[in-house]
Scaffold this motif. Structure first.
Motif, PDB file in Angstrom:
ATOM      1  N   ILE A  66      10.225  -9.462   2.589  1.00 46.85           N
ATOM      2  CA  ILE A  66      10.784  -9.248   1.220  1.00 46.85           C
ATOM      3  C   ILE A  66      11.626  -8.053   1.434  1.00 46.85           C
ATOM      4  O   ILE A  66      11.384  -6.896   1.737  1.00 46.85           O
ATOM      5  N   ALA A  99      13.154 -12.847  -0.686  1.00 45.65           N
ATOM      6  CA  ALA A  99      12.226 -13.127   0.002  1.00 45.65           C
ATOM      7  C   ALA A  99      12.611 -14.267   1.034  1.00 45.65           C
ATOM      8  O   ALA A  99      13.166 -15.275   0.870  1.00 45.65           O
ATOM      9  N   GLU A 141       5.051  -9.424   3.633  1.00 43.86           N
ATOM     10  CA  GLU A 141       4.212  -9.567   2.687  1.00 43.86           C
ATOM     11  C   GLU A 141       2.753  -9.910   3.030  1.00 43.86           C
ATOM     12  O   GLU A 141       2.715 -10.395   4.109  1.00 43.86           O
ATOM     13  N   GLU A 147      13.418 -10.632  -5.989  1.00 46.69           N
ATOM     14  CA  GLU A 147      13.603  -9.797  -4.897  1.00 46.69           C
ATOM     15  C   GLU A 147      14.060 -11.135  -3.568  1.00 46.69           C
ATOM     16  O   GLU A 147      13.521 -12.197  -3.796  1.00 46.69           O
ATOM     17  N   ARG A 174      11.229 -16.860   3.704  1.00 46.85           N
ATOM     18  CA  ARG A 174      10.140 -17.666   4.239  1.00 46.85           C
ATOM     19  C   ARG A 174      10.003 -17.958   5.786  1.00 46.85           C
ATOM     20  O   ARG A 174      11.020 -18.531   6.306  1.00 46.85           O
ATOM     21  N   SER A 202       5.942 -13.800   3.500  1.00 48.95           N
ATOM     22  CA  SER A 202       7.286 -13.641   3.606  1.00 48.95           C
ATOM     23  C   SER A 202       7.636 -12.305   3.911  1.00 48.95           C
ATOM     24  O   SER A 202       7.218 -11.520   3.976  1.00 48.95           O
ATOM     25  N   HIS A 232      12.586  -3.258   3.568  1.00 53.06           N
ATOM     26  CA  HIS A 232      11.860  -4.702   3.459  1.00 53.06           C
ATOM     27  C   HIS A 232      10.497  -4.666   3.850  1.00 53.06           C
ATOM     28  O   HIS A 232       9.983  -3.489   4.174  1.00 53.06           O
TER      29      HIS A 232
END
Ligand SMILES: O=C(O)CCC(=O)C(=O)O
Ligand SMILES: [Fe+2]
Length: 336
Positions: free
Chosen positions: A276, A288, A317, A286, A290, A274, A314
């Motif tokens: 984040i 996030a 991930e 947080e 997708r 993701s 940001h």
């Protein structure tokens, strides 16, 4: 460096002080470094006009507070290729829920505000089917030809290290970014040109404000740690505004990140990947986003005063499992 040019409007006394300690220079220099925002009308409209950061009375984020074309652009503006810039039409009103503010652009794109103050939008179906198909063909070709370059950035852009040294740093999580990327030359074909033009039109900027499109790729274990797209992020959370100069890359005002594939979304067996925003929420809350095929996420890296908006730090991930994540970065930059 002080130049004759930059000194010539100082009084003699000021010039003496300037020679002694240069303090005047650094002050002037810092002030002139801010990104000029007055002419970024569409960006004002999309990101700043009703951000409560700038107007505490304006806590009602109702879409009525988003001004329309008389503020953003008056009617259709001519682009430098002779075509007309589409308008941003009325936002749809959804009472007071800021997450439900939607606007249409050019009759096709629907902007949905998913976070207010700072404003972040998602735009589904950002590419046309044909563009998406062409981009996928380019990815297949780039994979075959091994064109993706590792982007080892450890706070100093493009620092290259020997492989074994690099591997241990990656293990320790000290490398800022382990994803890889390629760039597409400006206007290199009709697909690239039409994507660049769509982003430029959306922001009411000329095509030359759009940086060469960047395709990013993550495979198992790849990540991009917390960073800011405009400047260097320091430990205390501050972001340094890079100097504006002909020798440095243009400063990135807006990020449009378009995901090129879906990633499995399985709570039992999470695969990460993701985007984040750690400042926008805490811990499990947080913000996030997708990845979803052909979904764009758009945010603004500067505040209304032309300094970095630190809220937009940001990260990409870490990706787990067999999936590969592809996305396209479209950055709109300050005029050089
Ligand atoms: O991959 C992501 O989700 C974020 C990518 C990113 O932030 C970047 O390339 O600057
Ligand atoms: Fe980024």
């Amino acid at each position: 460096m002080a130049t004759e040019e930059s000194n010539k409007d100082l009084t003699l006394a000021e010039q003496e002080a300037f020679k002694r300690n240069g303090s005047r220079k650094s002050k002037r220099f810092l002030v002139s470094q801010k990104v000029k925002t007055t002419r970024l009308r569409r960006i004002h409209n999309l990101f700043w006009n009703d951000d409560t950061l700038y107007n505490s009375d304006n806590s009602n984020t109702n879409s009525n507070s988003i001004d329309k074309e008389e503020v953003t652009c008056t009617g259709k503006r001519k682009r430098n290729d002779g075509k007309q810039t589409p308008e941003l039409t009325d936002p749809e009103s959804h009472a007071n829920d800021p997450s439900q503010i939607e606007m249409n652009f050019g009759g096709r794109l629907k902007l949905k505000r998913i976070h207010s103050s700072p404003h972040i939008y998602t735009i589904d179906d950002f590419f046309t089917d044909k563009e998406l198909q062409k981009i996928k063909e380019k990815i297949i070709q780039a994979e075959k030809q091994k064109w993706f370059q590792k982007s080892f950035v450890d706070g100093q852009e493009n620092t290259k290290r020997k492989n074994d040294e690099q591997d241990s740093l990656v293990e320790e999580g000290k490398v800022q970014r382990t994803s890889s990327f390629i760039h597409f030359s400006k206007l290199s074909d009709s697909t690239i040109a039409s994507i660049e033009n769509r982003a430029a039109d959306l922001l009411s900027l000329p095509n030359h404000s759009i940086e060469p499109l960047q395709l990013v790729r993550y495979e198992q274990g790849n990540y991009f740690h917390d960073h800011h797209d405009l400047g260097v992020l320091y430990e205390d959370g501050s972001v340094e505004l890079p100097h504006k100069s002909l020798l440095t890359p243009p400063r990135r005002i807006i990020t449009i990140l378009v995901y090129l594939n879906d990633l499995p979304d399985d709570d039992e067996n999470p695969c990460g990947g993701s985007t984040i925003f750690p400042s926008l929420g805490k811990g499990v809350d947080e913000l996030a986003i997708r990845p979803k095929e052909n979904r764009a996420v758009m945010w603004c890296n500067i505040k209304k005063d032309g300094t970095p908006d630190e809220r937009l730090v940001h990260r990409g991930e870490t990706l787990y499992g067999d999936a590969v994540k592809y996305a396209m970065n479209i950055w709109a930059c300050e005029d050089s």
